[in-house]
Design a protein around this motif. Sequence first.
Motif, PDB file in Angstrom:
ATOM      1  N   GLU A 156     -21.638 -43.438  15.873  1.00 26.48           N
ATOM      2  CA  GLU A 156     -20.392 -42.867  16.024  1.00 26.48           C
ATOM      3  C   GLU A 156     -20.358 -41.172  15.825  1.00 26.48           C
ATOM      4  OE1 GLU A 156     -15.426 -42.615  15.035  1.00 26.48           O
ATOM      5  OE2 GLU A 156     -16.684 -44.317  14.389  1.00 26.48           O
ATOM      6  N   ARG A 157     -21.275 -40.948  14.545  1.00 27.87           N
ATOM      7  CA  ARG A 157     -21.284 -39.652  13.913  1.00 27.87           C
ATOM      8  C   ARG A 157     -22.436 -38.960  14.843  1.00 27.87           C
ATOM      9  NH1 ARG A 157     -20.018 -37.857   8.659  1.00 27.87           N
ATOM     10  NH2 ARG A 157     -20.708 -35.721   8.477  1.00 27.87           N
ATOM     11  N   ARG A 158     -23.361 -39.696  15.445  1.00 27.87           N
ATOM     12  CA  ARG A 158     -24.377 -39.042  16.328  1.00 27.87           C
ATOM     13  C   ARG A 158     -23.958 -38.468  17.514  1.00 27.87           C
ATOM     14  NH1 ARG A 158     -27.645 -43.381  14.867  1.00 27.87           N
ATOM     15  NH2 ARG A 158     -27.463 -44.312  17.026  1.00 27.87           N
ATOM     16  N   ALA A 159     -22.796 -39.586  17.956  1.00 22.95           N
ATOM     17  CA  ALA A 159     -22.149 -39.116  19.424  1.00 22.95           C
ATOM     18  C   ALA A 159     -21.046 -37.843  19.236  1.00 22.95           C
ATOM     19  CB  ALA A 159     -21.200 -40.358  19.740  1.00 22.95           C
ATOM     20  N   GLN A 160     -20.607 -37.702  17.885  1.00 25.62           N
ATOM     21  CA  GLN A 160     -19.816 -36.879  17.507  1.00 25.62           C
ATOM     22  C   GLN A 160     -20.436 -35.438  17.724  1.00 25.62           C
ATOM     23  OE1 GLN A 160     -18.216 -35.941  13.433  1.00 25.62           O
ATOM     24  NE2 GLN A 160     -16.233 -36.827  14.472  1.00 25.62           N
ATOM     25  N   ALA A 161     -21.542 -35.512  16.976  1.00 16.10           N
ATOM     26  CA  ALA A 161     -22.333 -34.228  16.898  1.00 16.10           C
ATOM     27  C   ALA A 161     -22.705 -33.868  18.292  1.00 16.10           C
ATOM     28  CB  ALA A 161     -23.607 -34.488  16.042  1.00 16.10           C
ATOM     29  N   ILE A 162     -23.269 -34.568  19.053  1.00 16.61           N
ATOM     30  CA  ILE A 162     -23.573 -34.346  20.598  1.00 16.61           C
ATOM     31  C   ILE A 162     -22.455 -33.489  21.082  1.00 16.61           C
ATOM     32  CG2 ILE A 162     -24.316 -35.463  22.787  1.00 16.61           C
ATOM     33  CD1 ILE A 162     -25.962 -37.287  21.154  1.00 16.61           C
ATOM     34  N   ASP A 163     -21.251 -34.453  21.120  1.00 18.12           N
ATOM     35  CA  ASP A 163     -20.173 -33.741  21.682  1.00 18.12           C
ATOM     36  C   ASP A 163     -19.641 -32.501  21.333  1.00 18.12           C
ATOM     37  OD1 ASP A 163     -17.866 -34.196  23.674  1.00 18.12           O
ATOM     38  OD2 ASP A 163     -16.783 -34.422  21.887  1.00 18.12           O
ATOM     39  N   TRP A 164     -19.616 -32.241  19.983  1.00 16.82           N
ATOM     40  CA  TRP A 164     -19.211 -30.874  19.352  1.00 16.82           C
ATOM     41  C   TRP A 164     -20.085 -29.893  19.653  1.00 16.82           C
ATOM     42  CZ3 TRP A 164     -16.988 -32.425  13.721  1.00 16.82           C
ATOM     43  CH2 TRP A 164     -15.867 -33.278  14.211  1.00 16.82           C
ATOM     44  N   LEU A 165     -21.497 -30.383  19.634  1.00 18.35           N
ATOM     45  CA  LEU A 165     -22.650 -29.399  19.888  1.00 18.35           C
ATOM     46  C   LEU A 165     -22.439 -29.012  21.444  1.00 18.35           C
ATOM     47  CD1 LEU A 165     -25.673 -30.647  17.893  1.00 18.35           C
ATOM     48  CD2 LEU A 165     -24.619 -28.169  17.624  1.00 18.35           C
ATOM     49  N   ARG A 166     -22.396 -29.660  22.422  1.00 16.61           N
ATOM     50  CA  ARG A 166     -22.349 -29.483  23.775  1.00 16.61           C
ATOM     51  C   ARG A 166     -20.908 -28.606  23.861  1.00 16.61           C
ATOM     52  NH1 ARG A 166     -18.652 -30.822  27.062  1.00 16.61           N
ATOM     53  NH2 ARG A 166     -17.662 -32.319  25.730  1.00 16.61           N
ATOM     54  N   GLY A 167     -19.801 -28.834  22.947  1.00 11.45           N
ATOM     55  CA  GLY A 167     -18.460 -28.078  23.289  1.00 11.45           C
ATOM     56  C   GLY A 167     -18.787 -26.558  22.784  1.00 11.45           C
ATOM     57  N   LEU A 168     -19.652 -26.409  21.827  1.00 18.88           N
ATOM     58  CA  LEU A 168     -20.037 -25.036  21.480  1.00 18.88           C
ATOM     59  C   LEU A 168     -20.883 -24.175  22.492  1.00 18.88           C
ATOM     60  CD1 LEU A 168     -21.248 -25.859  17.900  1.00 18.88           C
ATOM     61  CD2 LEU A 168     -18.920 -24.615  18.625  1.00 18.88           C
ATOM     62  N   GLY A 169     -21.244 -25.072  23.662  1.00 17.65           N
ATOM     63  CA  GLY A 169     -21.751 -24.118  24.941  1.00 17.65           C
ATOM     64  C   GLY A 169     -23.145 -23.340  24.399  1.00 17.65           C
ATOM     65  N   ALA A 170     -23.371 -22.326  25.028  1.00 13.47           N
ATOM     66  CA  ALA A 170     -24.757 -21.868  25.532  1.00 13.47           C
ATOM     67  C   ALA A 170     -24.983 -21.167  23.785  1.00 13.47           C
ATOM     68  CB  ALA A 170     -24.631 -20.709  26.240  1.00 13.47           C
ATOM     69  N   ASP A 171     -24.273 -20.940  23.126  1.00 18.11           N
ATOM     70  CA  ASP A 171     -24.653 -20.133  21.829  1.00 18.11           C
ATOM     71  C   ASP A 171     -25.641 -21.111  20.762  1.00 18.11           C
ATOM     72  OD1 ASP A 171     -23.238 -17.907  21.797  1.00 18.11           O
ATOM     73  OD2 ASP A 171     -21.594 -18.431  20.925  1.00 18.11           O
ATOM     74  N   VAL A 172     -25.505 -22.421  21.107  1.00 20.51           N
ATOM     75  CA  VAL A 172     -26.221 -23.516  20.200  1.00 20.51           C
ATOM     76  C   VAL A 172     -27.876 -23.307  20.696  1.00 20.51           C
ATOM     77  CG1 VAL A 172     -24.204 -24.643  19.898  1.00 20.51           C
ATOM     78  CG2 VAL A 172     -25.861 -25.517  21.632  1.00 20.51           C
ATOM     79  N   ALA A 173     -27.980 -22.947  21.931  1.00 20.25           N
ATOM     80  CA  ALA A 173     -29.319 -23.408  22.616  1.00 20.25           C
ATOM     81  C   ALA A 173     -30.427 -22.532  21.752  1.00 20.25           C
ATOM     82  CB  ALA A 173     -29.410 -22.476  23.937  1.00 20.25           C
ATOM     83  N   LEU A 174     -30.445 -21.587  21.178  1.00 16.55           N
ATOM     84  CA  LEU A 174     -31.883 -20.910  20.481  1.00 16.55           C
ATOM     85  C   LEU A 174     -31.814 -21.790  19.017  1.00 16.55           C
ATOM     86  CD1 LEU A 174     -31.508 -17.074  21.243  1.00 16.55           C
ATOM     87  CD2 LEU A 174     -32.683 -18.883  22.317  1.00 16.55           C
ATOM     88  N   PRO A 175     -30.803 -21.911  18.281  1.00 17.39           N
ATOM     89  CA  PRO A 175     -31.152 -22.777  17.016  1.00 17.39           C
ATOM     90  C   PRO A 175     -31.613 -24.146  17.356  1.00 17.39           C
ATOM     91  CG  PRO A 175     -28.720 -22.107  17.310  1.00 17.39           C
ATOM     92  CD  PRO A 175     -29.326 -21.531  18.361  1.00 17.39           C
ATOM     93  N   LEU A 176     -30.780 -24.968  18.297  1.00 19.65           N
ATOM     94  CA  LEU A 176     -31.122 -26.147  18.792  1.00 19.65           C
ATOM     95  C   LEU A 176     -32.680 -26.347  19.304  1.00 19.65           C
ATOM     96  CD1 LEU A 176     -29.442 -28.550  18.303  1.00 19.65           C
ATOM     97  CD2 LEU A 176     -28.601 -28.437  20.820  1.00 19.65           C
ATOM     98  N   VAL A 177     -33.247 -25.371  19.972  1.00 21.69           N
ATOM     99  CA  VAL A 177     -34.635 -25.641  20.388  1.00 21.69           C
ATOM    100  C   VAL A 177     -35.542 -25.781  19.164  1.00 21.69           C
ATOM    101  CG1 VAL A 177     -34.237 -24.605  22.609  1.00 21.69           C
ATOM    102  CG2 VAL A 177     -35.039 -23.209  20.648  1.00 21.69           C
ATOM    103  N   GLN A 178     -35.044 -25.208  18.059  1.00 19.20           N
ATOM    104  CA  GLN A 178     -36.068 -25.379  16.899  1.00 19.20           C
ATOM    105  C   GLN A 178     -35.979 -26.598  16.402  1.00 19.20           C
ATOM    106  OE1 GLN A 178     -37.824 -23.124  15.858  1.00 19.20           O
ATOM    107  NE2 GLN A 178     -37.308 -21.824  17.774  1.00 19.20           N
ATOM    108  N   THR A 179     -34.937 -27.429  16.339  1.00 23.80           N
ATOM    109  CA  THR A 179     -34.894 -28.799  15.930  1.00 23.80           C
ATOM    110  C   THR A 179     -35.476 -29.831  16.842  1.00 23.80           C
ATOM    111  OG1 THR A 179     -33.026 -29.516  17.327  1.00 23.80           O
ATOM    112  CG2 THR A 179     -32.270 -28.164  15.259  1.00 23.80           C
ATOM    113  N   LEU A 180     -36.253 -29.402  17.915  1.00 29.75           N
ATOM    114  CA  LEU A 180     -37.274 -30.184  18.631  1.00 29.75           C
ATOM    115  C   LEU A 180     -38.458 -30.306  17.758  1.00 29.75           C
ATOM    116  CD1 LEU A 180     -36.622 -28.713  22.349  1.00 29.75           C
ATOM    117  CD2 LEU A 180     -35.914 -31.045  21.363  1.00 29.75           C
ATOM    118  N   ARG A 181     -38.800 -29.679  16.574  1.00 27.23           N
ATOM    119  CA  ARG A 181     -39.863 -29.738  15.812  1.00 27.23           C
ATOM    120  C   ARG A 181     -39.536 -30.544  14.754  1.00 27.23           C
ATOM    121  NH1 ARG A 181     -42.613 -24.839  16.893  1.00 27.23           N
ATOM    122  NH2 ARG A 181     -41.463 -23.148  17.824  1.00 27.23           N
TER     123      ARG A 181
END
Length: 716
Positions: A156-181
């Motif tokens: 549930e917490r994972r799904a919540q994070a996915i939903d909220w990050l999606r809701g934040l929109g394009a702003d999250v792209a640059l920090p989030l690509v770093q988490t692919l490491r």
Amino acid sequence: MTQRSTLRAGAAFVLLVCFGTAAVAQDPKQRIKEAYDQVQRGKNDEALKILNDILATDPSSEQALDLRNALEARQWIDVSVADGRLGEVVVQLFARAMPAAAGKTGDVAEIDKLLAEARGTTDWAARRKALTALMHNHGEYAVIRLWNDLGHSEAERRAQAIDWLRGLGADVALPLVQTLRSDNAMIRANAAIVLGMIEDRRSVPYLMMVAERDADESVKSAAAASLRRHGASGGSAVDAGVALAEQYYRRDPRAVNQYRTVYPVWTLVKGEEGAESLVAHEVPRDLYHLKLAEAVLFDVLPMQPDHEAGRTLLASTLLAQSRFGAGVAGEGEEAAAMKTAAMQSRILAAAQGPAILSRAVTTAIEQGRQDVAVAAIELLAEMVDAESFGDAPGLVAALSAPTKATRYAAALAVARIRPRNHAVGDQVVAALAQALGEDAFRTAVVVDDVGETSRRICADLEARQWFCVAAASGPVGVARLRDYPIEDVVIVRYDLAHGHVSDVIRAVRADERTKETPVFLLVEARDMEAAKANWDGKVQGFIEAPPVGEAFEPALRAATKSLDVGREAAIVTAAAAAEALAMMDPRGTGMSSAAAKDALAASLKGDDRVRMPAVRALGAIADPSTEPALIALLTDANAPENVRGEAAKALARISRAAGRTSPEFGAALREVAFKGGSQAFLMALSEATGLLPVAPQTRLGVMRFARPASVVDLVK
């Protein structure tokens, strides 16, 4: 914002006071959305009126931030690029919002508070309010507190994070690509999923790398699915990364939000015990796009180290940073850090080698990036020698670059390298000869067939340390600009009787060397309204005839570089050119300085840093035609003695080469010797005498005559 925009805002304010605008007063955020809708319909004038009406209410920084949040970043970009006038108003609004926004963006305590509010309520509206505040006030910084939840043990917490990050929109792209490491495969997979949901193209190269190389099949699958959502299932991660870096480098608004409040570059940092943290490194606004480009290239190029375009772009990006950092003024800690970072960028660029730096030169010339071209040329001058000159064809290309600073830098570099193949010698000397005149004045070309006004403008500008050239008709002005491009300012009469103003301006804009040159129109009062209707926005300003210097000269100065700063830079360039010419073979068949003798003689009225090497060069060339200019310098009591002494020796070398001493030089030498001076000056005069082609008895007579008075009398 321009004066016209200010006037529009002022007019809107008058309307507000006189008639009231209930819509603005009641719901300005809704009016912002209406402006966006008008832009979408192509009704830019209507949108401009709405935004100017809102600005005219003089919103506070907090209010402006609230208004800014009425649209998403992408929507603001759509508005700003639709019309230059709209872009000006958007910049004004965002500038007002910046103080309030900057103070809130990275406030981690406030981010935690909003997340706690969202998690602690079952009320949909309350949660939505907290998440909206998170998006508008903190944007990408919210990822710091959310990304770890992508790997949370509770679904549930994972799904919540996915939903909220999606809701934040394009702003999250640059920090989030770093988490692919991340070392956590679940975080990598869910980050890839979110990046597919928000469909921000800046994530494509990173998703490609993951889809191709990740060790976990579930992560590769998630990345591949996200790429399909982007419509980018094929292609090379390296090519995609280089293309994205190119967008960053060019400050493409599709990749770089021009209206940001903060400028973080994100990295995933791993601690000693495996702990991972997402860190934002704040950089100056004018370095932000370059740092983004650098980061992408260092991420993707290890997959294909020989990618020539990528390596060239990396070198160009580093050189642009070095140029920016080196130009930072001040002596404080921040300025010192910037200069250190600039040197580090230059060190990294040098490691690319001459071939890539040479490509960076030619690419920069094609793109109009004078700063990068000059930085690459200066590095090549330090790295390349006569043997390896062939590895840097960019230096030869730069000798015919459209911008004079690039040509000068290339000429100085080639003169320093002294290649054995002197096929470019004429180009080098021609560029250095032109550079010699740079220390004198800023240059204006006046195209005006009314002699009285053109003379008045030139007299006024010359009194203010400009160099002014007048052309008496449109065709003559066009020819003047074509034959000798001027890069400072052009003034054209609006109602030319001989030619047409549009022909002159077309000639200026059509030539790569002058297309960015500021153009001002000289206009009679009766024609001013018509001139502005026809040319407003197409030229840089208007001068009312008869001209009044106090009215137009500040505008000309503002349109060009600062006179003092520009003059100092020009003196340094001219001095370097004179030094290079002084070191050349004066009369040989290779790279000979003789072709620059006229320019060298003309430079003797300039700064002493230019005159000294110029005099030495003239002495080496030993051309009798330059004797009058040198005699004028020798007899100039206001010139420093060391410069005059060098002139005496140069004149003696001319006499020696000719096999005779001219009466004019003899008279001048006697005159200055009898007036006396310091021992150093008299020593220079004595050295000049020693170089003269005179008989032994004459020389002995001179010495005997000079003994008691320490003077030299040449004429016997």
